[in-house]
Motif scaffolding. Structure first.
Motif, PDB file in Angstrom:
ATOM      1  N   CYS A 163      -6.365  -9.015  83.891  1.00  0.00           N
ATOM      2  CA  CYS A 163      -6.488  -8.075  82.775  1.00  0.00           C
ATOM      3  C   CYS A 163      -5.117  -7.501  82.438  1.00  0.00           C
ATOM      4  N   PHE A 170      -7.081   2.449  84.197  1.00  0.00           N
ATOM      5  CA  PHE A 170      -7.404   1.890  85.511  1.00  0.00           C
ATOM      6  C   PHE A 170      -8.746   1.170  85.405  1.00  0.00           C
ATOM      7  N   ILE A 171      -8.802  -0.066  85.896  1.00  0.00           N
ATOM      8  CA  ILE A 171     -10.057  -0.804  85.903  1.00  0.00           C
ATOM      9  C   ILE A 171     -10.953  -0.204  86.990  1.00  0.00           C
ATOM     10  N   THR A 179     -10.646  -5.716  93.072  1.00  0.00           N
ATOM     11  CA  THR A 179      -9.242  -5.733  92.639  1.00  0.00           C
ATOM     12  C   THR A 179      -8.375  -6.235  93.789  1.00  0.00           C
ATOM     13  N   ASP A 181      -4.906  -7.111  93.149  1.00  0.00           N
ATOM     14  CA  ASP A 181      -3.493  -6.813  92.891  1.00  0.00           C
ATOM     15  C   ASP A 181      -3.373  -6.018  91.601  1.00  0.00           C
ATOM     16  N   VAL A 182      -2.394  -5.143  91.534  1.00  0.00           N
ATOM     17  CA  VAL A 182      -2.071  -4.397  90.312  1.00  0.00           C
ATOM     18  C   VAL A 182      -0.554  -4.361  90.190  1.00  0.00           C
ATOM     19  N   ARG A 183      -0.049  -4.751  89.030  1.00  0.00           N
ATOM     20  CA  ARG A 183       1.399  -4.764  88.802  1.00  0.00           C
ATOM     21  C   ARG A 183       1.707  -4.074  87.481  1.00  0.00           C
ATOM     22  N   ASP A 184       2.763  -3.272  87.464  1.00  0.00           N
ATOM     23  CA  ASP A 184       3.221  -2.615  86.242  1.00  0.00           C
ATOM     24  C   ASP A 184       4.524  -3.231  85.773  1.00  0.00           C
ATOM     25  N   ARG A 189       0.305  -3.178  82.187  1.00  0.00           N
ATOM     26  CA  ARG A 189      -0.190  -3.277  83.562  1.00  0.00           C
ATOM     27  C   ARG A 189      -1.050  -4.536  83.667  1.00  0.00           C
ATOM     28  N   THR A 191      -3.934  -6.250  86.096  1.00  0.00           N
ATOM     29  CA  THR A 191      -4.889  -6.066  87.181  1.00  0.00           C
ATOM     30  C   THR A 191      -5.563  -7.398  87.459  1.00  0.00           C
ATOM     31  N   LEU A 193      -8.445  -9.546  89.391  1.00  0.00           N
ATOM     32  CA  LEU A 193      -9.794  -9.338  89.930  1.00  0.00           C
ATOM     33  C   LEU A 193     -10.390 -10.643  90.434  1.00  0.00           C
TER      34      LEU A 193
END
Length: 199
Positions: A163, A170-171, A179, A181-184, A189, A191, A193
């Motif tokens: 995503c 925020f998911i 989730t 991993d999350v990267r900015d 951003r 995400t 899944l």
């Protein structure tokens, strides 16, 4: 028509002369395909809210075997197809690429007859390894589309849904997905899944 949109490697793509599209930045695309590495090879890739198709084009160039792009705007879906067909060897792979001009919110419904919207590919039997979900930043379609995606029969057990969204979003947690991993990256951003039933 603008041609200042470039793929990893430098190839120019078309983009419309308006401010309504927000192509995924080069920095974000480089990050995605660096993270996924060679897993994209021979994968089935679904691009939701595909816009002008820049992510679909990157997936093709990284070896995806089948690419389905969904974009409801007629002008953008036409540009998306033209961009994909401008890539190397697509004339020999016309049956592996499909750009469908439909509303993502309808197309991802579990009971939707997806095969009726496809000219070449049997979507009743196709499952995707990767799904890229990138709705407009000013609307929050993620939760609705994700619920539909994880409830319909188009994902594999180990599929990854990526995503792209605003860093302000925020998911939410769900019993359907996890989730991983999350990267900015600046104003974007990512995400990542997976299906909670993947094991």
């Amino acid at each position: 028509m603008k041609t200042n949109l470039r793929l990893i490697g430098g190839k120019k793509l078309q983009s419309p002369n308006n401010s309504f599209t927000r192509p995924t930045t080069l920095k974000v695309r480089e990050a995605i395909f660096n993270i996924l590495k060679n897993r994209v090879e021979d994968s089935n890739w679904l691009d939701l809210f595909s816009g002008t198709g820049v992510v679909s084009c990157e997936a093709y160039n990284h070896g995806a075997s089948k690419i389905i792009a969904i974009e409801k705007n007629k002008i953008n879906s036409k540009i998306c197809l033209e961009n994909l067909l401008s890539l190397e060897n697509t004339e020999n792979r016309i049956n592996d690429i499909e750009v469908i001009c439909k509303d993502v919110l309808k197309w991802t419904k579990p009971n939707y007859e997806r095969n009726l919207s496809s000219r070449y590919i049997d979507l009743n039997n196709l499952k995707f390894d990767f799904v890229y979900l990138d709705p407009p930043y000013n609307v929050d379609f993620h939760e609705l589309v994700l619920n539909q995606l994880f409830n319909c029969n188009i994902l594999k057990k180990d599929s990854i849904v990526i995503c792209e969204h605003s860093p302000n979003l925020f998911i939410k947690k769900s019993t359907l997905w996890e989730t991983i991993d999350v990267r900015d990256y600046g104003q974007s951003r990512l995400t990542f899944l997976i299906n909670v039933q993947h094991s």
